[in-house]
Design an enzyme around this catalytic site. Structure first.
Site, PDB file in Angstrom:
ATOM      1  N   SER A 139      39.902  37.403  31.616  1.00 58.97           N
ATOM      2  CA  SER A 139      38.809  37.488  30.640  1.00 58.97           C
ATOM      3  C   SER A 139      39.394  37.901  29.302  1.00 58.97           C
ATOM      4  CB  SER A 139      37.808  38.551  31.089  1.00 58.97           C
ATOM      5  OG  SER A 139      36.888  38.844  30.064  1.00 58.97           O
ATOM      6  N   TYR A 152      35.445  47.628  33.367  1.00 61.23           N
ATOM      7  CA  TYR A 152      35.549  46.161  33.511  1.00 61.23           C
ATOM      8  C   TYR A 152      36.801  45.675  32.775  1.00 61.23           C
ATOM      9  CZ  TYR A 152      34.688  41.167  33.259  1.00 61.23           C
ATOM     10  OH  TYR A 152      34.839  39.801  33.351  1.00 61.23           O
TER      11      TYR A 152
HETATM   12  P1  NDP Z   1      28.766  34.806  38.589  1.00 56.30           P
HETATM   13  O1  NDP Z   1      28.075  36.105  38.814  1.00 56.30           O
HETATM   14  O2  NDP Z   1      27.946  33.626  38.228  1.00 56.30           O
HETATM   15  O3  NDP Z   1      29.661  34.445  39.868  1.00 56.30           O
HETATM   16  C1  NDP Z   1      30.454  35.423  40.498  1.00 56.30           C
HETATM   17  C2  NDP Z   1      30.949  34.899  41.836  1.00 56.30           C
HETATM   18  O4  NDP Z   1      31.786  35.918  42.420  1.00 56.30           O
HETATM   19  C3  NDP Z   1      29.822  34.614  42.810  1.00 56.30           C
HETATM   20  O5  NDP Z   1      30.087  33.426  43.506  1.00 56.30           O
HETATM   21  C4  NDP Z   1      29.868  35.808  43.754  1.00 56.30           C
HETATM   22  O6  NDP Z   1      29.476  35.407  45.060  1.00 56.30           O
HETATM   23  C5  NDP Z   1      31.365  36.126  43.754  1.00 56.30           C
HETATM   24  N1  NDP Z   1      31.583  37.506  44.168  1.00 56.30           N
HETATM   25  C6  NDP Z   1      31.240  38.641  43.523  1.00 56.30           C
HETATM   26  N2  NDP Z   1      31.534  39.721  44.259  1.00 56.30           N
HETATM   27  C7  NDP Z   1      32.077  39.247  45.417  1.00 56.30           C
HETATM   28  C8  NDP Z   1      32.566  39.859  46.592  1.00 56.30           C
HETATM   29  N3  NDP Z   1      32.576  41.201  46.737  1.00 56.30           N
HETATM   30  N4  NDP Z   1      33.047  39.076  47.588  1.00 56.30           N
HETATM   31  C9  NDP Z   1      33.047  37.732  47.455  1.00 56.30           C
HETATM   32  N5  NDP Z   1      32.601  37.088  46.374  1.00 56.30           N
HETATM   33  C10 NDP Z   1      32.113  37.842  45.365  1.00 56.30           C
HETATM   34  O7  NDP Z   1      29.849  35.116  37.447  1.00 56.30           O
HETATM   35  P2  NDP Z   1      30.951  34.160  36.727  1.00 56.30           P
HETATM   36  O8  NDP Z   1      31.052  32.848  37.369  1.00 56.30           O
HETATM   37  O9  NDP Z   1      30.703  34.243  35.289  1.00 56.30           O
HETATM   38  O10 NDP Z   1      32.277  35.019  37.028  1.00 56.30           O
HETATM   39  C11 NDP Z   1      33.396  34.497  37.694  1.00 56.30           C
HETATM   40  C12 NDP Z   1      34.635  35.239  37.211  1.00 56.30           C
HETATM   41  O11 NDP Z   1      34.793  35.000  35.821  1.00 56.30           O
HETATM   42  C13 NDP Z   1      34.595  36.748  37.373  1.00 56.30           C
HETATM   43  O12 NDP Z   1      35.872  37.201  37.775  1.00 56.30           O
HETATM   44  C14 NDP Z   1      34.285  37.251  35.965  1.00 56.30           C
HETATM   45  O13 NDP Z   1      34.770  38.548  35.742  1.00 56.30           O
HETATM   46  C15 NDP Z   1      35.026  36.228  35.133  1.00 56.30           C
HETATM   47  N6  NDP Z   1      34.607  36.052  33.757  1.00 56.30           N
HETATM   48  C16 NDP Z   1      33.307  35.763  33.438  1.00 56.30           C
HETATM   49  C17 NDP Z   1      32.933  35.570  32.120  1.00 56.30           C
HETATM   50  C18 NDP Z   1      31.541  35.291  31.703  1.00 56.30           C
HETATM   51  O14 NDP Z   1      31.202  35.517  30.515  1.00 56.30           O
HETATM   52  N7  NDP Z   1      30.666  34.780  32.558  1.00 56.30           N
HETATM   53  C19 NDP Z   1      33.942  35.607  31.057  1.00 56.30           C
HETATM   54  C20 NDP Z   1      35.268  35.920  31.500  1.00 56.30           C
HETATM   55  C21 NDP Z   1      35.583  36.105  32.799  1.00 56.30           C
HETATM   56  P3  NDP Z   1      28.519  36.242  46.041  1.00 56.30           P
HETATM   57  O15 NDP Z   1      27.658  37.130  45.190  1.00 56.30           O
HETATM   58  O16 NDP Z   1      27.761  35.186  46.790  1.00 56.30           O
HETATM   59  O17 NDP Z   1      29.460  36.973  46.900  1.00 56.30           O
HETATM   60  C1  8X3 Z   2      33.326  38.541  30.500  1.00 57.98           C
HETATM   61  C2  8X3 Z   2      33.382  38.398  29.015  1.00 57.98           C
HETATM   62  O1  8X3 Z   2      33.115  39.646  26.804  1.00 57.98           O
HETATM   63  O2  8X3 Z   2      31.586  40.233  28.614  1.00 57.98           O
HETATM   64  O3  8X3 Z   2      34.575  38.780  31.038  1.00 57.98           O
HETATM   65  O4  8X3 Z   2      33.854  40.921  28.698  1.00 57.98           O
HETATM   66  S1  8X3 Z   2      32.975  39.870  28.256  1.00 57.98           S
END
Ligand code: NDP
Ligand code: 8X3
Length: 251
Positions: A139, A152
């Site tokens: 991120s 985070y």
């Molecule tokens: P979502 O919440 O849409 O998706 C998160 C996914 O992670 C879900 O499929 C969830 O599945 C899974 N997950 C969470 N906790 C667990 C667990 N304990 N075990 C197994 N699976 C888990 O978020 P995003 O798609 O946005 O996030 C994906 C990644 O991208 C993360 O690592 C996030 O930190 C990162 N990210 C996101 C950004 C954003 O702005 N959206 C920006 C930068 C990075 P389930 O709940 O079914 O287990």
């Molecule tokens: C998610 C993006 O800017 O909320 O990783 O940290 S931010």
């Protein structure tokens, strides 16, 4: 045909990665805790693409569950060519002193320890075959710390350190290690971060056009379609209206 193992495919990036990699012809192991969503995605992929899909329902924080899922992969899914460590979350966005220790643990256990459990279980076969590619989802929060981001940001700084360390130590086995570092992407991320408060989640993206999960799938596609001699270390990708973690131009 290559096989990809993706964590966190029930939503957001992971779901978009699964669909994109299926389009690129990868057989898939798709994972997450919400079984119905995994089954729905599995059915959708099987209907639209000629690839094999194995849905595996477990929590990446549970070391034993990770072990039993990966150690009992059916033979045709045992050779993982591409591991995408995507499962993760932010929990809370309050000042450090007002934040909840349980939220800290959820983030560190999922974003850092979960990634370590899965990677340690998958790399022995990559090492044996002297081939493989690992893509860690980091991120912008792994590059800069922002107010109320503390743990985070720490978890994603850890992902970056682990990514660099893995790259150094696995290069001798022909394993490529890459990362993607996005800014704001509208998924379920903010709904989870604000503990289900959809209004607070919507406000995060107010006045700007955030990235979509498909934009991040574009970055993954670029990384995995380079020729074998090319390793992309990291792709940093922001919405055009976001300069860094705390400067955005909202209209
Ligand atoms: P979502 O919440 O849409 O998706 C998160 C996914 O992670 C879900 O499929 C969830 O599945 C899974 N997950 C969470 N906790 C667990 C667990 N304990 N075990 C197994 N699976 C888990 O978020 P995003 O798609 O946005 O996030 C994906 C990644 O991208 C993360 O690592 C996030 O930190 C990162 N990210 C996101 C950004 C954003 O702005 N959206 C920006 C930068 C990075 P389930 O709940 O079914 O287990
Ligand atoms: C998610 C993006 O800017 O909320 O990783 O940290 S931010």
């Amino acid at each position: 045909m290559k096989t990809a193992f993706i964590t966190g495919t029930t939503s957001g990036f992971g779901r978009a990665f699964a669909l994109r990699l299926a389009q690129l012809g990868y057989n898939l192991v798709i994972t997450g805790r919400r079984k119905e969503r995994l089954d729905e995605l599995s059915a959708q992929i099987k209907k639209n693409f000629s690839v094999e899909v194995l849905p595996l329902n477990f929590d990446v924080r549970d070391k034993k569950a990770c072990e039993s899922a990966i150690n009992s992969l059916p033979e045709k899914f045992q050779q993982i060519d591409l591991l995408v460590n995507n499962a993760g979350l932010a929990a809370g966005a309050s000042p450090f002193d007002e934040s909840d220790l349980d939220d800290f643990e959820r983030m560190l256990d999922t974003n850092v320890k979960g990634l370590l459990y899965i990677t340690k279980l998958i790399i022995p076969d990559m090492i044996k075959r002297q081939a493989g590619h690992i893509v860690n989802i980091s991120s912008i929060a792994g590059i800069e710390v922002y107010p109320n981001g503390h743990v985070y940001c720490a978890s994603k700084h850890a992902v970056n350190a682990i990514t660099k360390g893995m790259r150094m130590d696995l290069v001798k086995y022909g394993i490529r290690v890459s990362s993607i570092s996005p800014g704001m992407v509208e998924t379920e991320f903010s709904i989870v971060r604000y503990h289900g408060d959809e209004n607070k989640a919507k406000a995060v993206y107010k006045g700007l056009v955030p990235l979509s999960a498909d934009d991040i799938a574009d970055a993954l596609e670029f990384i995995v379609t380079r020729p074998p001699h090319v390793m992309i270390n990291d792709i940093q990708i922001n919405p055009a209206q976001q300069a860094n973690t705390y400067i955005s131009h909202r209209k």
